[in-house]
Design a protein around this motif. Structure first.
Motif, mmCIF file in Angstrom:
data_model
loop_
_atom_site.group_PDB
_atom_site.id
_atom_site.type_symbol
_atom_site.label_atom_id
_atom_site.label_comp_id
_atom_site.label_asym_id
_atom_site.label_seq_id
_atom_site.Cartn_x
_atom_site.Cartn_y
_atom_site.Cartn_z
ATOM 1 N N ALA A 1 1.002 -1.019 -0.309
ATOM 2 C CA ALA A 1 0.318 0.150 0.262
ATOM 3 C C ALA A 1 1.154 1.709 -0.364
ATOM 4 O O ALA A 1 1.657 0.862 0.929
ATOM 5 C CB ALA A 1 -0.478 -0.082 1.276
ATOM 6 N N CYS A 2 0.449 2.096 -0.564
ATOM 7 C CA CYS A 2 1.206 3.514 -1.315
ATOM 8 C C CYS A 2 0.653 4.326 -1.011
ATOM 9 O O CYS A 2 -0.803 4.277 -2.144
ATOM 10 C CB CYS A 2 2.460 3.249 -2.023
ATOM 11 N N LEU B 1 9.386 5.508 4.246
ATOM 12 C CA LEU B 1 8.593 6.885 4.160
ATOM 13 C C LEU B 1 9.869 7.771 3.365
ATOM 14 O O LEU B 1 10.676 7.770 3.502
ATOM 15 C CB LEU B 1 8.201 7.604 5.763
ATOM 16 N N ALA B 2 9.092 8.862 2.670
ATOM 17 C CA ALA B 2 10.003 9.515 2.045
ATOM 18 C C ALA B 2 9.798 10.887 1.991
ATOM 19 O O ALA B 2 7.936 11.529 1.927
ATOM 20 C CB ALA B 2 9.972 9.080 0.080
ATOM 21 N N LEU B 3 10.522 12.263 2.417
ATOM 22 C CA LEU B 3 9.935 13.443 2.567
ATOM 23 C C LEU B 3 10.801 14.479 0.821
ATOM 24 O O LEU B 3 11.866 14.061 0.415
ATOM 25 C CB LEU B 3 10.409 14.032 3.500
ATOM 26 N N HIS B 4 10.200 14.484 -0.262
ATOM 27 C CA HIS B 4 10.707 15.505 -0.908
ATOM 28 C C HIS B 4 10.306 16.588 -0.361
ATOM 29 O O HIS B 4 9.605 18.054 -0.789
ATOM 30 C CB HIS B 4 10.174 15.551 -1.711
ATOM 31 N N ASP B 5 11.393 17.447 -0.123
ATOM 32 C CA ASP B 5 10.721 19.639 0.483
ATOM 33 C C ASP B 5 11.522 20.262 0.265
ATOM 34 O O ASP B 5 12.721 20.269 0.325
ATOM 35 C CB ASP B 5 11.431 19.466 2.037
ATOM 36 N N ASN C 1 11.499 23.493 -4.070
ATOM 37 C CA ASN C 1 11.368 24.208 -4.789
ATOM 38 C C ASN C 1 9.629 24.177 -5.805
ATOM 39 O O ASN C 1 9.100 23.564 -6.666
ATOM 40 C CB ASN C 1 12.127 22.498 -6.018
ATOM 41 N N GLY C 2 9.088 24.248 -4.472
ATOM 42 C CA GLY C 2 8.364 23.964 -4.922
ATOM 43 C C GLY C 2 6.760 22.867 -4.658
ATOM 44 O O GLY C 2 5.514 22.772 -5.438
ATOM 45 N N GLN C 3 7.408 21.641 -4.664
ATOM 46 C CA GLN C 3 6.711 20.531 -5.326
ATOM 47 C C GLN C 3 7.332 19.808 -4.071
ATOM 48 O O GLN C 3 7.908 18.449 -3.666
ATOM 49 C CB GLN C 3 7.279 19.858 -6.192
ATOM 50 N N SER C 4 6.134 20.024 -2.344
ATOM 51 C CA SER C 4 6.797 19.633 -1.209
ATOM 52 C C SER C 4 5.980 18.001 -1.213
ATOM 53 O O SER C 4 4.794 18.460 -1.565
ATOM 54 C CB SER C 4 6.837 20.478 -0.231
ATOM 55 N N THR C 5 6.158 16.993 -1.414
ATOM 56 C CA THR C 5 5.906 15.646 -0.798
ATOM 57 C C THR C 5 5.863 14.741 0.208
ATOM 58 O O THR C 5 7.330 15.217 0.164
ATOM 59 C CB THR C 5 5.781 14.982 -2.249
ATOM 60 N N VAL C 6 4.877 14.148 0.187
ATOM 61 C CA VAL C 6 5.802 13.037 1.688
ATOM 62 C C VAL C 6 5.238 11.591 1.202
ATOM 63 O O VAL C 6 3.675 11.973 0.536
ATOM 64 C CB VAL C 6 5.076 13.643 2.762
ATOM 65 N N THR C 7 5.711 10.941 1.136
ATOM 66 C CA THR C 7 5.145 9.522 0.487
ATOM 67 C C THR C 7 5.417 8.519 1.896
ATOM 68 O O THR C 7 6.120 8.578 2.209
ATOM 69 C CB THR C 7 6.118 9.183 -1.493
ATOM 70 N N VAL C 8 4.973 7.567 1.754
ATOM 71 C CA VAL C 8 4.226 6.597 3.036
ATOM 72 C C VAL C 8 4.263 5.154 2.545
ATOM 73 O O VAL C 8 2.948 5.210 1.330
ATOM 74 C CB VAL C 8 3.687 6.552 3.883
ATOM 75 N N GLY C 9 4.908 4.281 2.448
ATOM 76 C CA GLY C 9 4.040 2.855 1.887
ATOM 77 C C GLY C 9 4.844 1.700 2.303
ATOM 78 O O GLY C 9 5.652 1.774 4.022
ATOM 79 N N THR C 10 3.953 0.508 2.775
ATOM 80 C CA THR C 10 4.354 -0.356 3.206
ATOM 81 C C THR C 10 4.120 -2.194 2.310
ATOM 82 O O THR C 10 2.959 -1.943 1.798
ATOM 83 C CB THR C 10 3.035 -0.761 4.791
ATOM 84 N N ILE D 1 7.645 1.579 -0.473
ATOM 85 C CA ILE D 1 6.764 2.389 -1.554
ATOM 86 C C ILE D 1 6.898 1.958 -2.701
ATOM 87 O O ILE D 1 8.263 1.442 -3.100
ATOM 88 C CB ILE D 1 7.729 4.444 -1.101
ATOM 89 N N THR D 2 5.959 1.430 -3.509
ATOM 90 C CA THR D 2 6.282 1.096 -4.663
ATOM 91 C C THR D 2 6.439 2.261 -6.183
ATOM 92 O O THR D 2 5.791 1.449 -7.159
ATOM 93 C CB THR D 2 4.998 -0.306 -5.074
ATOM 94 N N THR D 3 5.709 3.397 -6.193
ATOM 95 C CA THR D 3 5.960 4.062 -6.482
ATOM 96 C C THR D 3 7.060 5.518 -6.268
ATOM 97 O O THR D 3 8.196 4.962 -5.475
ATOM 98 C CB THR D 3 4.055 5.045 -6.890
ATOM 99 N N GLU D 4 7.312 5.893 -7.464
ATOM 100 C CA GLU D 4 7.918 6.634 -8.142
ATOM 101 C C GLU D 4 8.343 7.973 -6.722
ATOM 102 O O GLU D 4 6.457 8.636 -6.702
ATOM 103 C CB GLU D 4 7.717 8.163 -9.249
ATOM 104 N N TYR D 5 8.774 8.589 -5.673
ATOM 105 C CA TYR D 5 8.781 9.350 -5.368
ATOM 106 C C TYR D 5 9.699 10.032 -5.283
ATOM 107 O O TYR D 5 9.575 12.082 -4.615
ATOM 108 C CB TYR D 5 9.066 9.026 -3.687
#
Length: 235
Positions: free
Chosen positions: A153-154, A213-217, A219-228, A231-235
């Motif tokens: 799950a992501c 968990l991945a944090l991209h912080d 350039n105006g593209q701040s995201t947080v991604t969590v996977g169990t 992470i199976t998707t691009e982050y």
């Protein structure tokens, strides 16, 4: 910059260490996703996308049986390469803004078994969507997979300048009760793997790891991604 670390981690850990069962099959994988959503939503983030995946190796002797079941799901397409034949059924659920896809990969080299990969993805998450996805994953589990299937799950969410990425990341870790195992950080990305008892549908990887968990912080593209468990998707 595109990150596909999750795929590399999967290959290394599956081959090198194997999988350890941790309550697999007792909790629907959509419940894990729902828990992730609740935590990220409580931190003021805005959901970007989600993905649920189930995958399992199957015997080549059973390929024809699986192809027959795929035909019952909808129109299938076949893609052939030198390395494999791929059979795909893609079913958009427009009313729920969900894409459902099932892929059967049959390697040309007969030394390798076939693999079945089922995914559901979307850009919104509500209680109705949760129940709908839960019904779909339960049906797919019963029709195509055994209890040995690997589940993922992501969820990816964005946040604005008013939210501190570092504070957000730490709060998510605390609310999911993540015990960190590894951490990588550069000027833009922070990636952490760990263990939590709150996500129970997936299986643990090496060293009891079951969350990434991945944090991209920046350039105006701040995201947080969590996977169990990863992470199976691009982050």
């Amino acid at each position: 910059m595109k990150h596909y670390l999750a795929l590399i981690v999967v290959i290394i850990m599956l081959v090198g260490n194997g999988l350890e069962s941790q309550g697999a099959g007792r909790t629907d994988v959509s419940d894990d996703l729902n828990r992730m959503y609740s935590v990220l939503n409580s931190e003021g983030t805005e959901m970007i996308s989600f993905e649920i995946m189930m995958r399992e190796t199957i015997s080549r002797d059973d390929v024809d049986t699986y192809l027959s079941e795929l035909d019952k799901m909808g129109d299938s397409s076949e893609q052939k390469t030198d390395k494999a034949s791929k059979f795909v059924v893609h079913t958009p659920h427009k009313q729920k803004t969900i894409d459902e896809r099932i892929l059967l990969v049959v390697p040309t080299d007969k030394e390798y078994q076939a693999e079945l990969i089922y995914t559901i993805s979307g850009t919104d998450w509500t209680e109705k969507i949760h129940r709908y996805v839960q019904d779909l994953t339960t049906d797919a589990q019963l029709r195509f997979f055994t209890q040995d299937a690997t589940k993922f799950a992501c969820l990816k969410a964005g946040f604005g300048d008013k939210i501190s990425g570092g504070v957000l990341f730490q709060n998510v870790m605390e609310k999911l009760d993540v015990q960190p195992l590894t951490n990588m950080q550069d000027n833009v990305y922070t990636t952490t793997t760990g263990h939590t008892t709150q996500l129970k549908a997936s299986r643990s990887l090496a060293d009891n790891m079951n969350i990434q968990l991945a944090l991209h912080d920046g350039n105006g593209q701040s995201t947080v991604t969590v996977g169990t468990p990863i992470i199976t998707t691009e982050y």
